[in-house]
Design a protein around this motif. Structure first.
Motif, PDB file in Angstrom:
ATOM      1  N   ALA A   1       2.674  16.971  39.084  1.00 58.05           N
ATOM      2  CA  ALA A   1       2.120  15.617  39.192  1.00 58.05           C
ATOM      3  C   ALA A   1       0.853  15.453  38.359  1.00 58.05           C
ATOM      4  O   ALA A   1       0.421  14.334  38.109  1.00 58.05           O
ATOM      5  N   ASP A   2       0.261  16.567  37.928  1.00 58.80           N
ATOM      6  CA  ASP A   2      -0.955  16.500  37.115  1.00 58.80           C
ATOM      7  C   ASP A   2      -0.679  16.741  35.643  1.00 58.80           C
ATOM      8  O   ASP A   2      -1.615  16.859  34.844  1.00 58.80           O
ATOM      9  N   GLY A   3       0.582  16.803  35.263  1.00 56.03           N
ATOM     10  CA  GLY A   3       0.935  16.997  33.859  1.00 56.03           C
ATOM     11  C   GLY A   3       0.639  15.755  33.038  1.00 56.03           C
ATOM     12  O   GLY A   3       0.455  14.654  33.570  1.00 56.03           O
ATOM     13  N   PHE A   4       0.596  15.918  31.723  1.00 51.40           N
ATOM     14  CA  PHE A   4       0.254  14.819  30.828  1.00 51.40           C
ATOM     15  C   PHE A   4       1.167  13.613  31.024  1.00 51.40           C
ATOM     16  O   PHE A   4       0.694  12.481  31.161  1.00 51.40           O
ATOM     17  N   MET A   5       2.482  13.843  31.032  1.00 46.76           N
ATOM     18  CA  MET A   5       3.413  12.715  31.142  1.00 46.76           C
ATOM     19  C   MET A   5       3.332  12.044  32.509  1.00 46.76           C
ATOM     20  O   MET A   5       3.434  10.818  32.601  1.00 46.76           O
ATOM     21  N   SER A   6       3.110  12.823  33.555  1.00 45.57           N
ATOM     22  CA  SER A   6       2.963  12.229  34.891  1.00 45.57           C
ATOM     23  C   SER A   6       1.716  11.361  34.961  1.00 45.57           C
ATOM     24  O   SER A   6       1.748  10.250  35.506  1.00 45.57           O
ATOM     25  N   ARG A   7       0.622  11.848  34.398  1.00 49.89           N
ATOM     26  CA  ARG A   7      -0.625  11.066  34.413  1.00 49.89           C
ATOM     27  C   ARG A   7      -0.498   9.825  33.540  1.00 49.89           C
ATOM     28  O   ARG A   7      -0.982   8.747  33.902  1.00 49.89           O
TER      29      ARG A   7
END
Length: 98
Positions: free
Chosen positions: A27-33
């Motif tokens: 949930a803290d990955g680039f695409m999720s953010r």
């Protein structure tokens, strides 16, 4: 293979309007953010358009030449909000049966 329920529906459409999905548990990955920020922007824009539309309806006077553009923008915002709702709803944990 990833289950469809484990995929996140992204807040934008792909080629030809097809849905885009993200397969990650981070949930803290680039695409999720990035998806989170875009969802927030889409919800903010829908809120602002709704306020403006309600003002137009309250006054019911003046120039309605811009009404088709407002309706088109509201339709686009509604489409975005429904995509955000579907994405968030699919990520909710199902309640356990007693």
């Amino acid at each position: 293979m990833t289950e469809k329920s484990e995929l996140r529906l992204l807040p934008w459409a792909g080629p030809e309007g097809k849905p885009c999905y993200l397969s990650t548990s981070d949930a803290d990955g680039f695409m999720s953010r990035l998806a989170d920020r875009i969802e927030t922007d889409q919800l903010d824009m829908a809120s602002e358009l709704l306020k403006y539309a309600l003002q137009v309806l309250d006054h019911q006077a003046g120039d309605f030449d811009g009404l088709p553009l407002l309706v088109a923008q509201l339709a686009g915002a509604l489409e975005d909000v429904l995509r955000v709702a579907a994405s968030r709803g699919s990520r909710l944990e199902a309640p356990e049966n007693p």
